[in-house]
Design an enzyme around this catalytic site. Structure first.
Site, PDB file in Angstrom:
ATOM      1  N   THR A   1       1.556   5.022  40.895  1.00 59.38           N
ATOM      2  CA  THR A   1       0.815   3.636  41.351  1.00 59.38           C
ATOM      3  C   THR A   1       1.725   2.353  41.119  1.00 59.38           C
ATOM      4  OG1 THR A   1      -0.817   2.188  40.414  1.00 59.38           O
ATOM      5  CG2 THR A   1       0.085   3.918  38.848  1.00 59.38           C
ATOM      6  N   ASP A   2       1.148   1.489  41.948  1.00 62.46           N
ATOM      7  CA  ASP A   2       2.050   0.102  41.755  1.00 62.46           C
ATOM      8  C   ASP A   2       1.756  -0.553  40.467  1.00 62.46           C
ATOM      9  OD1 ASP A   2      -0.299  -0.919  42.018  1.00 62.46           O
ATOM     10  OD2 ASP A   2       0.272  -2.351  43.631  1.00 62.46           O
ATOM     11  N   GLU A   3       0.892   0.029  39.460  1.00 61.40           N
ATOM     12  CA  GLU A   3       0.477  -0.580  38.138  1.00 61.40           C
ATOM     13  C   GLU A   3       1.708  -0.207  37.461  1.00 61.40           C
ATOM     14  OE1 GLU A   3      -2.833  -1.290  36.469  1.00 61.40           O
ATOM     15  OE2 GLU A   3      -4.058  -1.527  38.351  1.00 61.40           O
TER      16      GLU A   3
ATOM     17  N   TYR B   1      -3.283   3.263  30.579  1.00 54.45           N
ATOM     18  CA  TYR B   1      -3.004   4.412  32.009  1.00 54.45           C
ATOM     19  C   TYR B   1      -1.919   4.020  32.666  1.00 54.45           C
ATOM     20  CZ  TYR B   1      -3.302   4.712  37.102  1.00 54.45           C
ATOM     21  OH  TYR B   1      -3.070   4.981  38.220  1.00 54.45           O
TER      22      TYR B   1
ATOM     23  N   LYS C   1       1.075   6.937  33.596  1.00 53.94           N
ATOM     24  CA  LYS C   1       1.945   6.921  34.912  1.00 53.94           C
ATOM     25  C   LYS C   1       3.326   6.808  35.058  1.00 53.94           C
ATOM     26  CE  LYS C   1      -0.198   8.116  38.047  1.00 53.94           C
ATOM     27  NZ  LYS C   1      -0.463   9.497  38.640  1.00 53.94           N
TER      28      LYS C   1
END
Ligand SMILES: Cc1cn([C@H]2C[C@H](O)[C@@H](COP(=O)(O)OP(=O)(O)O[C@H]3O[C@H](C)C(=O)[C@H](O)[C@H]3O)O2)c(=O)[nH]c1=O
Length: 224
Positions: free
Chosen positions: A124-126, A149, A153
């Site tokens: 994810t780009d998070e 979260y 990741k």
């Protein structure tokens, strides 16, 4: 070619399974999913009887189960299995650590032991943290996860990278932006807002509403 898809009953995973089963009849798709609140076999109704598709219920942290599956001969692993909701990771980070970090590690260990052609980590780009009103993230941007979260990741991504550097495991990591489209669980912004609007309920905007997100249709994602 046998492809182990983890989390294939979730939002992005089920779109991927539907796409692969229909577009690549010569590939065998093995879907391993533990069916949390976000997994739904209804998403896969149209492919459930396909000759090249098999569903197994189970947890990616279960090494014994993973070994049984890999004994069947797995060529490629595509890891969609994850706890994905940022808001849920704030009161309960533990399950994010378990599934996203320990689960990825269990998959990597099994893949290393049995040998595979490719391990694709769907991330994810998070992991890059917060962006302002200008600029963009790219693959050399420093990791700066802000939530439990995104930290889980980012941790999993680093473990995947380490298995490549240390053990020469063939890997790729993709870091998509926010997805939208069919089968998304209605805790995420777009389906939540649509359902609330249809039911004349309030549309909850967090903070000042100035958060920036890029949106990617899930069918474009799985096609890519
Ligand atoms: C549910 C909700 C969200 N928001 C805000 C919070 C965010 O700024 C934005 C999108 O929130 P959402 O929860 O849909 O998704 P993200 O927190 O951006 O994260 C999602 O996209 C990334 C890439 C993943 O990797 C995550 O797995 C996925 O959950 O809308 C509101 O303002 N109101 C609401 O009711």
């Amino acid at each position: 070619m046998k492809i182990l898809v983890t989390g294939g009953a979730g939002f992005i995973g089920s779109n991927f399974v539907n796409y692969m089963v229909n577009h690549y009849p010569e590939y065998n798709i093995l879907n391993l999913d533990v069916l949390t609140y976000a997994g739904n076999l209804e998403n896969l109704r149209s492919v459930e009887k396909a000759r090249n598709y098999q569903f197994i219920i189970g947890d990616i942290t279960n090494r014994i189960l993973l070994e049984t599956l890999f004994e069947q001969g797995i060529d490629v692993v595509i890891n969609f299995a994850a706890e994905s909701h940022v808001d849920r990771s704030i009161p309960d980070p533990g399950i994010f650590v378990k599934t996203n970090i320990q689960g990825t590690h269990a998959l990597l260990e099994t893949a290393k032991a049995f040998g595979i052609k490719k391990f694709l980590q769907v991330s994810t780009d998070e992991v890059y943290g917060t962006i302002g009103s200008e600029g963009l993230f790219c693959k050399t941007t420093s990791l700066a996860p802000n939530s439990p979260y995104s930290a889980s990741k980012a941790s999993a991504d680093l473990m995947v990278r380490a298995y490549h550097e240390t053990f020469d495991l063939p890997i790729n990591i993709t870091r998509c932006s926010n997805n939208y489209g069919p089968y998304q669980f209605p805790e995420k912004l777009i389906p939540l807002m649509i359902i609330n609007a249809l039911n004349d309920k309030p549309l909850p905007v967090y903070g000042d509403g100035l958060n920036v997100r890029d949106w990617l249709h899930v069918e474009d994602h799985v096609d890519g």
